[in-house]
Write a protein that holds these residues in place. Structure first.
Motif, PDB file in Angstrom:
ATOM      1  N   ALA A 109       0.837  -1.196   0.000  1.00 11.69           N
ATOM      2  CA  ALA A 109       0.000   0.000   0.000  1.00 11.69           C
ATOM      3  C   ALA A 109       0.872   1.246   0.000  1.00 11.69           C
ATOM      4  CB  ALA A 109      -0.928   0.008   1.213  1.00 11.69           C
ATOM      5  N   VAL A 110       0.369   2.311  -0.582  1.00 11.88           N
ATOM      6  CA  VAL A 110       1.033   3.617  -0.566  1.00 11.88           C
ATOM      7  C   VAL A 110       0.545   4.373   0.657  1.00 11.88           C
ATOM      8  CG1 VAL A 110       1.405   5.781  -1.796  1.00 11.88           C
ATOM      9  CG2 VAL A 110       1.223   3.634  -3.064  1.00 11.88           C
ATOM     10  N   THR A 111       1.457   4.716   1.559  1.00  9.81           N
ATOM     11  CA  THR A 111       1.067   5.324   2.831  1.00  9.81           C
ATOM     12  C   THR A 111       1.310   6.822   2.891  1.00  9.81           C
ATOM     13  OG1 THR A 111       3.253   4.812   3.757  1.00  9.81           O
ATOM     14  CG2 THR A 111       1.505   3.170   4.071  1.00  9.81           C
ATOM     15  N   ARG A 112       1.832   7.406   1.817  1.00  8.53           N
ATOM     16  CA  ARG A 112       2.078   8.852   1.808  1.00  8.53           C
ATOM     17  C   ARG A 112       1.812   9.388   0.410  1.00  8.53           C
ATOM     18  NH1 ARG A 112       8.248   9.086   3.433  1.00  8.53           N
ATOM     19  NH2 ARG A 112       7.437   7.553   4.903  1.00  8.53           N
ATOM     20  N   PRO A 113       1.599  10.693   0.274  1.00 13.59           N
ATOM     21  CA  PRO A 113       1.322  11.254  -1.051  1.00 13.59           C
ATOM     22  C   PRO A 113       2.498  11.046  -1.999  1.00 13.59           C
ATOM     23  CG  PRO A 113       0.744  12.822   0.676  1.00 13.59           C
ATOM     24  CD  PRO A 113       1.484  11.711   1.339  1.00 13.59           C
ATOM     25  N   LEU A 114       2.182  10.732  -3.253  1.00 12.28           N
ATOM     26  CA  LEU A 114       3.215  10.576  -4.265  1.00 12.28           C
ATOM     27  C   LEU A 114       3.766  11.946  -4.655  1.00 12.28           C
ATOM     28  CD1 LEU A 114       1.486   7.938  -6.560  1.00 12.28           C
ATOM     29  CD2 LEU A 114       3.280   7.525  -4.887  1.00 12.28           C
ATOM     30  N   PRO A 115       5.065  12.035  -4.932  1.00 10.93           N
ATOM     31  CA  PRO A 115       5.641  13.341  -5.301  1.00 10.93           C
ATOM     32  C   PRO A 115       5.142  13.851  -6.645  1.00 10.93           C
ATOM     33  CG  PRO A 115       7.260  11.594  -5.553  1.00 10.93           C
ATOM     34  CD  PRO A 115       6.088  10.979  -4.864  1.00 10.93           C
ATOM     35  N   PHE A 116       4.703  12.953  -7.516  1.00 14.29           N
ATOM     36  CA  PHE A 116       4.112  13.357  -8.785  1.00 14.29           C
ATOM     37  C   PHE A 116       3.224  12.213  -9.273  1.00 14.29           C
ATOM     38  CE2 PHE A 116       8.514  11.996  -9.471  1.00 14.29           C
ATOM     39  CZ  PHE A 116       8.322  10.829 -10.210  1.00 14.29           C
ATOM     40  N   LEU A 117       2.271  12.555 -10.140  1.00 16.55           N
ATOM     41  CA  LEU A 117       1.376  11.553 -10.698  1.00 16.55           C
ATOM     42  C   LEU A 117       2.128  10.718 -11.723  1.00 16.55           C
ATOM     43  CD1 LEU A 117      -1.855  13.681 -11.177  1.00 16.55           C
ATOM     44  CD2 LEU A 117      -1.359  12.054  -9.351  1.00 16.55           C
ATOM     45  N   ILE A 118       1.953   9.420 -11.652  1.00 15.72           N
ATOM     46  CA  ILE A 118       2.718   8.509 -12.503  1.00 15.72           C
ATOM     47  C   ILE A 118       1.940   8.135 -13.753  1.00 15.72           C
ATOM     48  CG2 ILE A 118       3.733   6.201 -12.611  1.00 15.72           C
ATOM     49  CD1 ILE A 118       4.335   6.541  -9.602  1.00 15.72           C
ATOM     50  N   SER A 119       0.696   7.735 -13.580  1.00 14.85           N
ATOM     51  CA  SER A 119      -0.103   7.290 -14.708  1.00 14.85           C
ATOM     52  C   SER A 119      -0.533   8.472 -15.564  1.00 14.85           C
ATOM     53  CB  SER A 119      -1.337   6.535 -14.210  1.00 14.85           C
ATOM     54  OG  SER A 119      -2.251   6.304 -15.255  1.00 14.85           O
ATOM     55  N   GLU A 120      -0.625   8.240 -16.861  1.00 11.76           N
ATOM     56  CA  GLU A 120      -1.148   9.271 -17.754  1.00 11.76           C
ATOM     57  C   GLU A 120      -2.632   9.503 -17.519  1.00 11.76           C
ATOM     58  OE1 GLU A 120      -0.224   7.803 -21.600  1.00 11.76           O
ATOM     59  OE2 GLU A 120       1.813   8.620 -21.589  1.00 11.76           O
ATOM     60  N   ASN A 121      -3.317   8.491 -16.977  1.00  9.46           N
ATOM     61  CA  ASN A 121      -4.745   8.609 -16.720  1.00  9.46           C
ATOM     62  C   ASN A 121      -5.058   9.048 -15.306  1.00  9.46           C
ATOM     63  OD1 ASN A 121      -5.333   7.570 -19.337  1.00  9.46           O
ATOM     64  ND2 ASN A 121      -4.963   5.502 -18.563  1.00  9.46           N
ATOM     65  N   ALA A 122      -4.044   9.062 -14.416  1.00  7.83           N
ATOM     66  CA  ALA A 122      -4.321   9.345 -13.011  1.00  7.83           C
ATOM     67  C   ALA A 122      -4.835  10.762 -12.801  1.00  7.83           C
ATOM     68  CB  ALA A 122      -3.067   9.119 -12.173  1.00  7.83           C
TER      69      ALA A 122
ATOM     70  N   LYS B 107       6.325   7.126 -20.267  1.00  8.40           N
ATOM     71  CA  LYS B 107       7.356   7.607 -21.191  1.00  8.40           C
ATOM     72  C   LYS B 107       8.698   6.953 -20.907  1.00  8.40           C
ATOM     73  CE  LYS B 107       9.573  11.796 -22.935  1.00  8.40           C
ATOM     74  NZ  LYS B 107       9.648  13.275 -22.862  1.00  8.40           N
ATOM     75  N   MET B 108       9.042   6.816 -19.624  1.00 12.41           N
ATOM     76  CA  MET B 108      10.311   6.182 -19.276  1.00 12.41           C
ATOM     77  C   MET B 108      10.297   4.699 -19.638  1.00 12.41           C
ATOM     78  SD  MET B 108      12.223   8.561 -18.192  1.00 12.41           S
ATOM     79  CE  MET B 108      13.550   7.537 -17.559  1.00 12.41           C
ATOM     80  N   ALA B 109       9.172   4.036 -19.376  1.00 17.25           N
ATOM     81  CA  ALA B 109       9.071   2.624 -19.737  1.00 17.25           C
ATOM     82  C   ALA B 109       9.190   2.440 -21.243  1.00 17.25           C
ATOM     83  CB  ALA B 109       7.747   2.051 -19.227  1.00 17.25           C
ATOM     84  N   ASP B 110       8.572   3.340 -22.021  1.00 17.77           N
ATOM     85  CA  ASP B 110       8.672   3.247 -23.478  1.00 17.77           C
ATOM     86  C   ASP B 110      10.108   3.458 -23.946  1.00 17.77           C
ATOM     87  OD1 ASP B 110       5.971   2.793 -23.577  1.00 17.77           O
ATOM     88  OD2 ASP B 110       5.444   4.863 -24.082  1.00 17.77           O
ATOM     89  N   ASN B 111      10.823   4.379 -23.301  1.00 16.90           N
ATOM     90  CA  ASN B 111      12.221   4.620 -23.678  1.00 16.90           C
ATOM     91  C   ASN B 111      13.083   3.384 -23.446  1.00 16.90           C
ATOM     92  OD1 ASN B 111      11.595   7.234 -24.387  1.00 16.90           O
ATOM     93  ND2 ASN B 111      12.325   8.137 -22.477  1.00 16.90           N
ATOM     94  N   LEU B 112      12.908   2.736 -22.288  1.00 18.35           N
ATOM     95  CA  LEU B 112      13.704   1.553 -21.985  1.00 18.35           C
ATOM     96  C   LEU B 112      13.355   0.404 -22.928  1.00 18.35           C
ATOM     97  CD1 LEU B 112      13.740   1.594 -18.076  1.00 18.35           C
ATOM     98  CD2 LEU B 112      15.575   2.233 -19.650  1.00 18.35           C
ATOM     99  N   ARG B 113      12.093   0.261 -23.274  1.00 18.55           N
ATOM    100  CA  ARG B 113      11.700  -0.806 -24.195  1.00 18.55           C
ATOM    101  C   ARG B 113      12.197  -0.518 -25.615  1.00 18.55           C
ATOM    102  NH1 ARG B 113       8.594  -4.364 -21.833  1.00 18.55           N
ATOM    103  NH2 ARG B 113       7.537  -3.796 -19.900  1.00 18.55           N
ATOM    104  N   LEU B 114      12.216   0.752 -25.998  1.00 20.76           N
ATOM    105  CA  LEU B 114      12.764   1.122 -27.303  1.00 20.76           C
ATOM    106  C   LEU B 114      14.257   0.801 -27.371  1.00 20.76           C
ATOM    107  CD1 LEU B 114      12.352   2.491 -30.070  1.00 20.76           C
ATOM    108  CD2 LEU B 114      12.908   4.671 -28.953  1.00 20.76           C
ATOM    109  N   ARG B 115      14.966   1.112 -26.305  1.00 18.54           N
ATOM    110  CA  ARG B 115      16.399   0.795 -26.270  1.00 18.54           C
ATOM    111  C   ARG B 115      16.618  -0.718 -26.336  1.00 18.54           C
ATOM    112  NH1 ARG B 115      20.610  -0.738 -23.144  1.00 18.54           N
ATOM    113  NH2 ARG B 115      22.553   0.486 -23.261  1.00 18.54           N
ATOM    114  N   HIS B 116      15.797  -1.482 -25.612  1.00 18.55           N
ATOM    115  CA  HIS B 116      15.915  -2.937 -25.654  1.00 18.55           C
ATOM    116  C   HIS B 116      15.666  -3.467 -27.063  1.00 18.55           C
ATOM    117  CE1 HIS B 116      15.208  -7.170 -24.886  1.00 18.55           C
ATOM    118  NE2 HIS B 116      13.978  -7.042 -25.348  1.00 18.55           N
TER     119      HIS B 116
END
Length: 396
Positions: free
Chosen positions: A204-217, A259-268
Motif C-alpha cells: 500500500a502507498v502510505t504517503r502522497p506521491l511526489p508526482f502523478l505517474i499514470s497518464e490517466n491518473a 514515457k520512461m518505460a517506453d524509452n527503456l523498451r525502445l532501447r531494448h
C-alpha cells in the motif's frame, strides 16, 4: 530523603520518556496500520529504547530494565488506545509475506481467455473510478493495462477492499475474464474486462506521491491531490513532466512513468535488432573487453580507479575498446562487435555524458564499399523493425 528523590526522578523520567515513546508509537501505528510492528523485543535494553524514541534516555533510566519495560508498556497502551487499528483496514495488507503467482500479464488478456474459469494478474493500480456504484480499476504491469469491473451489490466484501485501493497500490487479483459490453478500441485489452473473485493487497502507498505517474491518473485525482502534488512539483502529470531534480530524487517512481518505460523498451528493441542482424545475417561474434585497464592516449581524460592490492597504482576506465578490438583483429576474430560501456572525463555535451553506451564494431578483409553496405543494411534494419520506417538505400 535521597532514596525518595531518586524514586521521584525515576518517575519523572519515565513519564517524559513514556510521552515521547507514545508519540513515536502512535505515528508508527498510524502509518503502518498495525501496532504489532513495535512488539517488545525479547532482549530489550536502553539501546533499543533509544532507537524507538529517537532521543537519549535520562542517565538514571539507561540501566534500569524494569523502568524501560514499564515505559514501553505504558506507551504501548496509550498509543493503542489513541489510534486502534480499524476493522476496515485490518484485512488490507497481509501481515505475512506471500509470493502470489500470476497466470497472465495484464496486457496479454484477450477474448481467448474468456473460456477459462479463473486467471490471476498482479500489478499496480493505474486508475480507480466509482461510476454510479460500479467500481472500475485499471491494473498495470509491464505488459499493459486491464480493466477490472466490480459491482458492490454482488460482491460486498471484495468491493470493501476495492474502494480503498489508490494509485500505485500493488495488488494480486483473481477472477473471470468477460467480454466488454462497450469495447474500447484505444486499449489493446479493450475487448475484455476482469471480474474479480479475490483481491489481495501486496503493498500500500502510505504517503502522497511526489508526482502523478499514470497518464490517466490526473483525470480522476481529487483537487486536493492535484494541489498537493502541484505544490511539490510545480506541475501535475496531466500538465507537463515533473522537474528533473524531483524525478531523479524519486527515480523508482520515475521509471514507472509510461514515457520512461517506453524509452527503456525502445532501447531494448534497438539492441536486440542490432544483435540479431550482426549475428544471424553477418556472422559477427560479441566479445566483452575489460573495464579495468591501463590508461591510453585518447580524446579525453581518463577516470582512474585506485588499486587496493598494488599501493600507488591505478586502473583507468576505457574511453573505448580501441586497443582491444585491434588485438582481436590480429588474433583472427575478424568480425567483432559489442554493446560497449565507455567512460570519458570531459565536459558535458548534448549527445555525450561521462558514461555512455556505443555500438563498437571492427571487421577485417573488407573493402570500403562492402563496409558501407554493411552499415547501411544495419541502419535500414533498425528503422524498419524498431519504429516501422522504411529507409531508402543507398543513403546519400
Amino acid at each position: 530523603m535521597l532514596a525518595t528523590m531518586v524514586k521521584q526522578s525515576v518517575r519523572i523520567g519515565m513519564a517524559r520518556t513514556s510521552l515521547k515513546l507514545a508519540q513515536r508509537v502512535s505515528y508508527a501505528t498510524s502509518t503502518s496500520g498495525s501496532f504489532s510492528t513495535l512488539r517488545l523485543p525479547r532482549f530489550f535494553n536502553s539501546t533499543r529504547c533509544v532507537s524507538l524514541l529517537g532521543t537519549p534516555l535520562p542517565l538514571n533510566l539507561r540501566n534500569n530494565s524494569t523502568a524501560l519495560r514499564t515505559i514501553y508498556a505504558s506507551a504501548s497502551a496509550a498509543a493503542a488506545a489513541a489510534a486502534p487499528p480499524t476493522a476496515a483496514d485490518s484485512f488490507l495488507v497481509n501481515p505475512t509475506l506471500t509470493w502470489p503467482a500470476r497466470s497472465h500479464g495484464c496486457g496479454t488478456l484477450s477474448d481467448n481467455d474468456t473460456a477459462q474459469d479463473s486467471i490471476t494478474v498482479c500489478g499496480w493500480v493505474d486508475r480507480h473510478r466509482n461510476l454510479g456504484g460500479i467500481l472500475f480499476l485499471d491494473i498495470r504491469d509491464h505488459t499493459g493495462i486491464i480493466q477490472v469491473v466490480l459491482d458492490p451489490a454482488t460482491a460486498p466484501e471484495i468491493a470493501a477492499i476495492a474502494e480503498k485501493l489508490r494509485s500505485e497500490w500493488v495488488v494480486a487479483i483473481t477472477g473471470k475474464v468477460n467480454l466488454r459490453k462497450d469495447p474500447n478500441p484505444r486499449m489493446p485489452t479493450g475487448a475484455v474486462e476482469l471480474v474479480p473473485s479475490q483481491i489481495q493487497v501486496l503493498n500500500a502507498v502510505t504517503r502522497p506521491l511526489p508526482f502523478l505517474i499514470s497518464e490517466n491518473a490526473a483525470e480522476n485525482a481529487s483537487k486536493k491531490e492535484k494541489d498537493q502534488q502541484r505544490d511539490e512539483d510545480g506541475a501535475t502529470s496531466g500538465e507537463s513532466a515533473p522537474r528533473e531534480e524531483l524525478r531523479l530524487k524519486n527515480r523508482v517512481l520515475d521509471l514507472r512513468r509510461p514515457k520512461m518505460a517506453d524509452n527503456l523498451r525502445l532501447r531494448h528493441a534497438l539492441v536486440r535488432c542490432i544483435r540479431r542482424y550482426l549475428e544471424d545475417s553477418l556472422d559477427f561474434i560479441e566479445i566483452e573487453t575489460p573495464i579495468l585497464t591501463r590508461s591510453t592516449p585518447e580524446g579525453a581524460r581518463d577516470y582512474l580507479v585506485p588499486s587496493r592490492l598494488q599501493s600507488g597504482e591505478w586502473y583507468a576506465l576505457p574511453q573505448s575498446p580501441q586497443l582491444f578490438k585491434q588485438m582481436l583483429m590480429v588474433a583472427g576474430y575478424d568480425r567483432y562487435y559489442q554493446i560497449a560501456r565507455c567512460f570519458r572525463d570531459e565536459d558535458l555535451r548534448a549527445d555525450r555524458q561521462p558514461e555512455f553506451t556505443q555500438l563498437d564494431m571492427e571487421v577485417a578483409f573488407l573493402d570500403d564499399l562492402a563496409l558501407q553496405n554493411l552499415v547501411e543494411g544495419l541502419i535500414t534494419s533498425i528503422f524498419k523493425e524498431v519504429i516501422g520506417v522504411e529507409v531508402v538505400t543507398p543513403i546519400p
